[in-house]
Design a protein around this motif. Structure first.
Motif, PDB file in Angstrom:
ATOM      1  N   VAL B 754       0.875  -1.173   0.000  1.00 35.52           N
ATOM      2  CA  VAL B 754       0.000   0.000   0.000  1.00 35.52           C
ATOM      3  C   VAL B 754       0.908   1.218   0.000  1.00 35.52           C
ATOM      4  N   LYS B 755       0.689   2.113  -0.932  1.00 38.91           N
ATOM      5  CA  LYS B 755       1.570   3.281  -1.019  1.00 38.91           C
ATOM      6  C   LYS B 755       0.831   4.566  -0.702  1.00 38.91           C
ATOM      7  N   HIS B 756      -0.397   4.412  -0.336  1.00 38.77           N
ATOM      8  CA  HIS B 756      -1.214   5.578  -0.020  1.00 38.77           C
ATOM      9  C   HIS B 756      -1.732   5.386   1.407  1.00 38.77           C
ATOM     10  N   LEU B 757      -1.237   6.208   2.307  1.00 44.19           N
ATOM     11  CA  LEU B 757      -1.639   6.073   3.709  1.00 44.19           C
ATOM     12  C   LEU B 757      -2.784   7.035   4.007  1.00 44.19           C
ATOM     13  N   PRO B 758      -3.633   6.698   4.989  1.00 43.42           N
ATOM     14  CA  PRO B 758      -3.567   5.502   5.811  1.00 43.42           C
ATOM     15  C   PRO B 758      -3.917   4.241   5.021  1.00 43.42           C
ATOM     16  N   ALA B 759      -3.306   3.146   5.450  1.00 47.70           N
ATOM     17  CA  ALA B 759      -3.581   1.852   4.825  1.00 47.70           C
ATOM     18  C   ALA B 759      -4.883   1.320   5.401  1.00 47.70           C
ATOM     19  N   THR B 760      -5.966   1.838   4.876  1.00 44.55           N
ATOM     20  CA  THR B 760      -7.295   1.431   5.352  1.00 44.55           C
ATOM     21  C   THR B 760      -7.583   0.017   4.856  1.00 44.55           C
ATOM     22  N   PRO B 761      -8.542  -0.667   5.471  1.00 49.07           N
ATOM     23  CA  PRO B 761      -8.890  -2.014   4.997  1.00 49.07           C
ATOM     24  C   PRO B 761      -9.167  -2.018   3.496  1.00 49.07           C
ATOM     25  N   GLU B 762      -9.858  -0.987   3.023  1.00 49.92           N
ATOM     26  CA  GLU B 762     -10.186  -0.918   1.607  1.00 49.92           C
ATOM     27  C   GLU B 762      -8.924  -0.855   0.740  1.00 49.92           C
ATOM     28  N   ARG B 763      -7.990  -0.008   1.146  1.00 45.18           N
ATOM     29  CA  ARG B 763      -6.758   0.120   0.351  1.00 45.18           C
ATOM     30  C   ARG B 763      -5.939  -1.161   0.414  1.00 45.18           C
ATOM     31  N   ILE B 764      -5.906  -1.785   1.566  1.00 48.49           N
ATOM     32  CA  ILE B 764      -5.146  -3.035   1.688  1.00 48.49           C
ATOM     33  C   ILE B 764      -5.828  -4.121   0.851  1.00 48.49           C
ATOM     34  N   PHE B 765      -7.131  -4.159   0.954  1.00 45.01           N
ATOM     35  CA  PHE B 765      -7.887  -5.158   0.192  1.00 45.01           C
ATOM     36  C   PHE B 765      -7.638  -4.984  -1.313  1.00 45.01           C
ATOM     37  N   ASN B 766      -7.736  -3.733  -1.775  1.00 46.25           N
ATOM     38  CA  ASN B 766      -7.499  -3.466  -3.196  1.00 46.25           C
ATOM     39  C   ASN B 766      -6.074  -3.792  -3.605  1.00 46.25           C
ATOM     40  N   ALA B 767      -5.135  -3.488  -2.726  1.00 40.73           N
ATOM     41  CA  ALA B 767      -3.734  -3.789  -3.038  1.00 40.73           C
ATOM     42  C   ALA B 767      -3.532  -5.304  -3.122  1.00 40.73           C
ATOM     43  N   MET B 768      -4.233  -6.037  -2.264  1.00 34.88           N
ATOM     44  CA  MET B 768      -4.118  -7.501  -2.310  1.00 34.88           C
ATOM     45  C   MET B 768      -4.656  -8.032  -3.625  1.00 34.88           C
ATOM     46  N   LYS B 769      -5.744  -7.390  -4.089  1.00 32.40           N
ATOM     47  CA  LYS B 769      -6.363  -7.856  -5.335  1.00 32.40           C
ATOM     48  C   LYS B 769      -5.541  -7.485  -6.563  1.00 32.40           C
ATOM     49  N   SER B 770      -4.916  -6.340  -6.453  1.00 30.57           N
ATOM     50  CA  SER B 770      -4.266  -5.819  -7.663  1.00 30.57           C
ATOM     51  C   SER B 770      -2.999  -6.610  -7.988  1.00 30.57           C
ATOM     52  N   THR B 771      -2.722  -6.697  -9.234  1.00 29.80           N
ATOM     53  CA  THR B 771      -1.530  -7.432  -9.661  1.00 29.80           C
ATOM     54  C   THR B 771      -0.422  -6.470 -10.053  1.00 29.80           C
ATOM     55  N   THR B 772      -0.681  -5.197  -9.897  1.00 30.63           N
ATOM     56  CA  THR B 772       0.270  -4.211 -10.402  1.00 30.63           C
ATOM     57  C   THR B 772       1.324  -3.854  -9.363  1.00 30.63           C
ATOM     58  N   SER B 773       1.580  -4.762  -8.448  1.00 31.74           N
ATOM     59  CA  SER B 773       2.574  -4.432  -7.428  1.00 31.74           C
ATOM     60  C   SER B 773       3.920  -4.174  -8.106  1.00 31.74           C
ATOM     61  N   SER B 774       4.692  -3.312  -7.462  1.00 30.13           N
ATOM     62  CA  SER B 774       5.905  -2.803  -8.086  1.00 30.13           C
ATOM     63  C   SER B 774       6.892  -3.916  -8.453  1.00 30.13           C
ATOM     64  N   VAL B 775       7.332  -3.894  -9.685  1.00 31.09           N
ATOM     65  CA  VAL B 775       8.375  -4.837 -10.088  1.00 31.09           C
ATOM     66  C   VAL B 775       9.606  -4.016 -10.462  1.00 31.09           C
ATOM     67  N   PRO B 776      10.783  -4.556 -10.197  1.00 27.87           N
ATOM     68  CA  PRO B 776      11.983  -3.780 -10.510  1.00 27.87           C
ATOM     69  C   PRO B 776      12.111  -3.563 -12.008  1.00 27.87           C
ATOM     70  N   MET B 777      12.515  -2.363 -12.390  1.00 25.86           N
ATOM     71  CA  MET B 777      12.693  -2.086 -13.811  1.00 25.86           C
ATOM     72  C   MET B 777      14.169  -2.285 -14.138  1.00 25.86           C
ATOM     73  N   SER B 778      14.387  -2.819 -15.253  1.00 25.39           N
ATOM     74  CA  SER B 778      15.772  -2.930 -15.680  1.00 25.39           C
ATOM     75  C   SER B 778      16.264  -1.544 -16.042  1.00 25.39           C
ATOM     76  N   SER B 779      17.468  -1.217 -15.612  1.00 24.23           N
ATOM     77  CA  SER B 779      17.945   0.130 -15.883  1.00 24.23           C
ATOM     78  C   SER B 779      18.708   0.191 -17.190  1.00 24.23           C
ATOM     79  N   ARG B 780      19.003  -0.950 -17.766  1.00 23.65           N
ATOM     80  CA  ARG B 780      19.764  -0.897 -19.012  1.00 23.65           C
ATOM     81  C   ARG B 780      19.023  -1.582 -20.146  1.00 23.65           C
TER      82      ARG B 780
END
Ligand code: FES
Ligand code: FES
Lengths: 161, 780
Positions: B754-780
Motif C-alpha cells: 500500500v503506497k497511499h496512507l492511511p492503509a485502510t482495509p479498503e486500500r489493503i484489500f485493493n492492493a491484495m487484489k491488484s496485480t500491479t505491485s511494483s516490479v523492478p525495472m531494468s535500468s539498461r
C-alpha cells in the motif's frame, strides 16, 4: 432554573440551574470540580467519565436533570493527593499518565471496572472495559500495567488473593 | 579545536553513581494529574469572566465584500465585537512568515480563517452574536490540490504565488548512478493529513491586570515567541505582556504556532479588566487547528547487486494549506531526512511547500520525516528482496557511522546509534522467532507479517535558526530550590527530568526541587518545546547553572563561617564540611542571611546549542548537528477477507543518547508507536473542496486501548559528547520508523504494497487484489 439535588462524592448537593445543562458543565462550572474534562462533548472520548451509581458514564451526555437523587463520584471523590486510591497510586508508579488530560476519566473507568471483578484482569478484559477512553500520549500499555498492578495491590490489601 | 567546539564537548558523565539521572523515576506531576487536582489553564475559572468566540470563514476561498456587526453588537449581553478594524498593530501571524491574518479583511483562504471575535456574558450569548454577524462573500475558485496549485492555471493564494518554498539538496551525480545501477525502484507515496488530537483542545484566558499588564494564560509550546507574536498584533512592547504557556493537555506540535492567544489578547483589551475565556469545541479545533502536512513523495532509488544503495532521488510536495506556519521548516527537514540514516553517495532531493485552500498545516511530531521515511525504507526492502539479502543486513551495510559522511554530504560528528539498534533488532525475540509467529495466525484466513525499519530525526533547530538554552535556579525561603526552564510541560515529562538533573547536581532529594516551565515572568527564553530538543537543552542548561548555585551557597557559607569555600559542599539542602560531612548550615539559614544582605538568591546561565559550520546551500537549514535514531520491528496480522489489519507486536529500539529517565523514555516509545499506528492505518482528516468532512473524534479514528499491541523498548545509548550527561532527544523519532515497518509487514503478510496512507482495509484489500505491485525495472 430548576433546583436539583444529588449526592456528589458522598455529600448531598443542591444546584439551581437550567435542567438541560450537562452534568459535566455543572460539575466544572457550578461545583468547581474540574477533574472531569471536556474533549469531544459527544461521548467519544471518555475524558468526562464519572461514576453514576457504580457505572462509569460520560457526563457530557447526561443532563443534570437526569441525575436527580443519584449518587455521583468524580475523580476527586476517588481520591485526592493525601488519600489516593490504589488505582491512582498505580498510575503514578507505572507512568500511566503523561499530559494527564485523559487521566481522570481513565481513573474513573478503571475504578468502576475493578469494583466488579475479583481477579487480576487480563489484558483483553482491560481492553474491553477501557475501550471508550481515548489517550493520545501514553500508548495505553502503561495504563494496562497500572490497572493490573492496582488489582494486585487491592487484593493484597484486602487479603483476597 | 575552537572554543565553540570545546564548549560542546563534555567529559562523559558517569550515570552509575547517580541517584536520580538515568533511573526509572515516576513523574513529579503524577499525583496532581491522577487526582484531577491539577488545574490546566482551560480549567481555571473567574467569577467575573466573559466568554470569547471566533467567527470562522464560511468559504474556503472568497472575497470579503462587507462585514456587518451592528446586530451582534446590539444583542444584550454582548460586550464587544471585533474585526480587522480593531487591530492596533500588525494584522498577521505565523512562525516563519506572518502570512495568516489575525482577522481577515478582504479575503478568506480557508475555513480556519477568523473573521470576527465576540466577547459576551455567557457562552450562549456569544454563540448567538457570532450568528448575527453578517459577512458578504464572493466565493473564489478553490485550490484543493498542491500539484495543481503549482501550475500556472491555479489562482494565486498569496501575492508571490502558491509555492511558498522550494528546497534542494544535491550530492554526487544521480544520473550517472542510475545509468550504472543494477536495480532501480521508483514509486510514489501519499501520506495522510494527520490531526494532533490532543485531548485538551485549544483554549485559555486573556486579562488586563490592574497595573496594565496583559496576561495570557494559554497552553503553548514557546511562551516567548507567543508573546512576540501577540505584541506585534497589539502594537505594544512585549515587556507589557505576561504569557503563561504550561501545562498543556497535549501538544505534539499542534500548539507550537499561535492558537487563540492573539484573539484572547484583542478581546481582553475590550473587557474592562474582566478575564475572557476561549475554549474551542472539538469541532472548531478540527476545523481551525493545525494538521500534519499531507505529502506526495516520488522516490527513485538505485542499488547494486551487493546491496549498496548508490543513488536516491526524491521529489516531495507538501500541502501546507492556506498559510505557511512552520511549513517551510517541515519541508526542509523532510529533504534533509529523505534518504534515511544512510550514506548514499548520489542524491538529488527537492521539496516544495505549497499553498492550497485545505485548512492549515504546521508542526507535528516527526516534522516531515514521517512522510519521507516511507520511500527509502520501502525501497530498501524491495532491494533486499530482489537480491535475497536480509533486510537488517542491507541496512547495516548502508548506514553511516559516527565520523562518516551522510547522504546529504556532511560528516556526522555527533553520536550515531543506528548500527547498534539494528543489531539489537536482529537479536530480538520477535525477529529471531518470526517464522514461528508467522505460522500461527489467529484465524486461517488471516496472515501475519514481520518487518523492520530504521530512521532518524534531528535534535534542535537547523542552521538557519538561533538555538539557545537557559535555566535559572533559585534558593527559596524554606531552603528548597526552584528550577525554571522555558520548554513547557506538554506531557513528555521534561519537568521531571529537570528535577532529576537539579537534584543530582545539587545533591538533594527530588522532592526539594520545584520546577517552573513556560512562563515569561519566571523562565528565561530557552526556546521551544519542539524539535526533540527539550531534554537536551534543559538538562544542559541546568548543568551550566548548577555550579553557579553551588558557588553562591558555598561562598555565602564561607563568608558566614569563615571557612574556605573549597572545604564546603552541599548535601540534602544543607552546606556541609567536605571532610567529615558535618552539617554547617541549613539552606534556610543561608537564605535568611542572603535576604538580610539584599543579595539575590537566584542564579542563571545560558548556552548556545551546537551547530554545524557549513550550511547546505538551498536546503533551508540542513544539516543539523545532533540526531536521535530508532529501529522498529513489528508484527501485523491482516484479515485477507476484509483487509483489516492489527499490529500485534512492536519492538522499539531508540538511540536517544544516555537515557535520562527510563519510564519517560518508554512513555515516548509507547506513545509514539501508537501514534505511528494511527498514522499508518487509520488517521486522515478529510477535506473536500476546502471543507472539512471530518468533524470530531467519532469520524476521526485515533487508536484506542483495543488497538494497543505489546510494545517492548530496548534502548541503545550512544552518548552524545556535547551534552554533560550524554543525552540527545527522542520525542519525534519514536513515531517514525514504525510507519514503513507496518507497511512492509503488511507486504510480508500478504504480498500487497500500500503506497497511499492511511492503509485502510479498503486500500489493503485493493492492493491484495491488484496485480500491479511494483516490479523492478531494468535500468539498461
Ligand atoms: S467529552 Fe464526554 S465523551 Fe468526550
Ligand atoms: S496522558 Fe495525555 S491524553 Fe492521556
Amino acid at each position: 432554573m430548576k433546583k436539583i439535588q444529588f449526592h456528589l462524592n458522598g455529600k448531598k448537593e443542591t444546584v439551581h440551574c437550567p435542567p438541560a445543562k450537562t452534568l459535566l458543565e455543572v460539575l466544572r462550572e457550578d461545583m468547581g470540580l474540574t477533574g472531569s474534562k471536556e474533549c469531544c462533548g459527544k461521548g467519544e472520548c471518555g475524558s468526562c467519565s464519572v461514576l453514576i451509581g457504580d457505572e462509569a458514564i460520560c457526563s457530557c451526555l447526561i443532563l443534570v436533570g437526569q441525575v436527580e437523587n443519584e449518587s455521583i463520584v468524580t475523580v476527586e471523590g476517588i481520591g485526592l493527593q493525601d488519600n489516593m486510591d490504589v488505582v491512582q497510586e498505580a498510575f503514578i508508579k507505572e507512568g500511566a499518565t503523561q499530559c494527564g488530560y485523559c487521566t481522570p476519566g481513565i481513573i474513573v473507568a478503571a475504578k468502576s471496572f475493578l469494583k466488579d471483578i475479583e481477579h487480576v484482569p487480563t489484558v483483553e478484559e482491560i481492553k474491553t472495559a477501557l475501550g471508550g477512553n481515548l489517550c493520545r500520549c501514553t500508548g495505553y500499555q502503561k495504563i494496562i500495567t497500572a490497572i493490573q498492578s492496582a488489582a494486585r495491590n487491592k487484593f493484597a490489601l484486602s487479603g483476597e488473593a | 579545536m575552537s572554543i565553540g567546539e570545546k564548549a560542546n564537548t563534555h567529559k562523559e558523565y558517569s550515570n552509575e553513581r547517580n541517584q536520580w539521572i538515568g533511573k526509572r523515576i515516576a513523574r513529579i506531576d503524577g499525583p496532581e494529574k491522577v487526582t484531577g487536582e491539577l488545574k490546566y489553564m482551560t480549567d481555571e475559572n473567574y467569577s467575573n469572566m466573559v466568554w470569547g468566540k471566533v467567527l470562522r470563514a464560511e468559504y474556503p476561498h472568497a472575497k470579503i465584500k462587507n462585514i456587518e456587526t451592528e446586530k451582534a453588537e446590539s444583542l444584550p449581553g454582548v460586550i464587544c465585537v471585533l474585526t480587522y478594524k480593531d487591530i492596533p498593530g500588525f494584522n498577521g501571524f505565523g512562525i516563519v512568515t506572518p502570512d495568516q491574518p489575525v482577522l481577515c479583511e478582504d479575503v478568506v483562504r480557508c475555513t480556519a480563517d477568523a473573521v470576527a471575535l465576540v466577547a459576551a456574558e455567557t457562552s450562549e450569548i456569544a454563540d448567538e452574536a457570532i450568528n448575527l454577524i453578517h459577512v458578504d462573500y464572493e466565493p473564489l475558485k478553490v485550490v484543493t490540490d498542491a500539484e495543481y496549485a503549482m501550475t500556472g492555471e491555479a489562482p494565486y493564494l498569496h501575492p508571490d504565488g502558491n509555492i511558498h518554498s522550494h528546497v534542494k539538496i544535491n550530492n554526487g551525480d544521480v544520473d550517472q548512478a542510475f545509468k550504472h545501477a543494477d536495480y532501480i525502484f521508483e514509486n510514489t507515496y501519499y501520506s495522510p493529513r494527520q490531526m494532533h488530537a490532543f485531548i485538551e483542545t485549544e483554549g485559555g484566558w486573556g486579562l488586563v491586570e490592574e497595573d496594565g499588564t496583559l496576561k495570557i494564560q494559554c497552553p503553548g509550546q514557546y511562551a516567548y515567541r507567543d508573546r512576540l507574536q501577540i505584541s506585534r498584533t497589539l502594537g505594544i512592547n512585549p515587556e507589557r505582556i505576561h504569557v503563561i504557556s504550561s501545562p498543556n493537555g497535549g501538544g505534539f506540535g499542534g500548539k507550537d504556532e499561535i492558537t487563540v492567544q492573539i484573539y484572547l489578547a484583542l478581546l481582553a483589551l475590550h473587557t474592562e479588566g474582566r478575564p475572557v475565556k476561549i475554549h474551542l469545541t472539538r469541532e472548531e479545533s478540527v476545523q481551525a487547528g493545525m494538521k500534519r502536512h499531507p505529502f506526495k513523495v516520488q522516490v527513485k532509488t538505485a542499488a547494486n547487486k551487493d546491496g549498496v544503495i548508490t543513488a536516491n532521488q526524491v521529489r516531495a510536495v507538501a500541502d501546507t494549506g492556506a498559510f505557511a506556519s512552520l511549513g517551510p521548516a517541515v519541508i526542509s527537514l523532510a529533504v534533509e531526512h529523505a534518504c534515511g540514516p544512510y550514506k548514499i553517495p548520489n542524491v538529488d532531493i527537492e521539496g516544495f511547500c505549497v499553498y492550497t485552500n485545505n485548512g492549515i498545516a504546521g508542526a507535528f511530531r516527526g516534522f516531515g520525516v514521517n512522510q519521507v521515511c516511507v520511500g527509502i525504507e520501502t525501497h530498501i526492502d524491495m532491494i533486499a528482496e530482489q537480491i535475497n539479502m536480509d533486510p537488517i543486513e542491507i541496512r547495516k551495510k548502508n548506514v553511516y557511522h559516527q565520523g562518516e559522511k551522510s547522504s546529504v554530504g556532511h560528516i556526522v560528528k555527533s553520536s550515531v546509534g543506528t548500527h547498534e539498534t539494528l543489531e539489537k533488532a536482529q537479536n530480538c525475540e520477535l525477529w529471531t522467532n518470526q517464522n514461528i509467529y508467522k505460522s500461527q495466525p489467529s484465524e486461517p484466513w488471516k496472515k501475519r507479517g514481520v518487518a523492520v525499519s530504521t530512521s532518524f530525526h534531528a535534535v534542535g533547530m537547523g542552521l538557519d535558526k538561533p538555538d539557545y538554552g537557559a535555566a535559572s535556579i533559585e534558593l527559596l525561603h524554606d531552603g528548597r530550590l526552584k528550577v525554571a526552564v522555558g520548554p513547557e510541560e506538554i506531557g513528555t515529562g521534561n519537568g521531571t527530568v529537570y528535577a532529576q538533573v537539579c537534584a543530582e547536581l545539587l545533591h538533594c532529594d527530588m522532592a526539594d526541587i520545584s520546577v517552573v516551565q513556560g512562563d515569561t515572568s519566571e523562565t528565561l527564553d530557552s526556546g521551544t518545546i519542539s524539535a526533540s530538543r527539550s531534554t537536551y537543552t534543559g538538562s544542559r542548561a541546568i548543568a551550566t547553572t548548577a555550579p553557579l548555585m553551588i558557588e553562591l551557597l558555598t561562598g555565602t557559607a564561607s563568608e558566614m563561617l569563615n571557612i574556605p569555600a573549597k572545604d564546603i559542599d552541599v548535601e540534602d539542602c544543607n552546606v556541609i564540611h567536605k571532610k567529615d560531612h558535618s552539617i554547617l548550615l541549613s539552606f534556610t539559614e543561608l537564605y535568611d542571611y542572603l535576604s538580610i544582605n539584599k543579595t539575590s538568591t537566584k542564579v542563571n546561565s545560558q548556552f548556545y546549542l551546537p551547530k554545524e559550520k557549513e550550511a547546505i546551500k538551498g536546503s533551508g537549514g540542513a544539516p543539523h548537528h545532533i540526531y536521535g535514531y530508532q529501529t522498529n520491528v513489528v508484527m501485523v496480522e491482516v484479515d485477507t477477507l476484509t483487509g483489516e489489519t492489527d499490529v500485534l507486536r512492536v519492538v522499539s529500539i531508540p538511540d536517544c543518547g544516555r537515557v535520562m529517565n527510563l519510564q519517560g523514555l518508554e512513555g515516548q516509545t509507547e506513545g509514539g508507536a501508537i501514534m505511528g499506528i494511527g498514522y499508518t492505518l487509520y488517521e486522515d482528516v478529510i477535506i473536500e473542496e476546502g471543507y472539512h468532512k471530518t468533524s470530531n473524534l467519532g469520524d476521526y479514528i485515533i487508536p484506542t486501548i483495543r488497538e494497543t499491541p505489546e510494545i517492548e523498548t530496548i534502548p541503545v545509548e550512544a552518548p552524545e559528547p556535547s551534552n554533560p550527561f550524554g543525552a540527545k532527544g527522542i520525542g519525534e523519532v519514536v513515531m517514525i520508523p514504525i510507519i514503513p515497518a507496518i507497511m512492509s509487514a503488511i507486504y510480508d503478510a500478504t504480498g500487497a504494497r500500500v503506497k497511499h496512507l492511511p492503509a485502510t482495509p479498503e486500500r489493503i484489500f485493493n492492493a491484495m487484489k491488484s496485480t500491479t505491485s511494483s516490479v523492478p525495472m531494468s535500468s539498461r
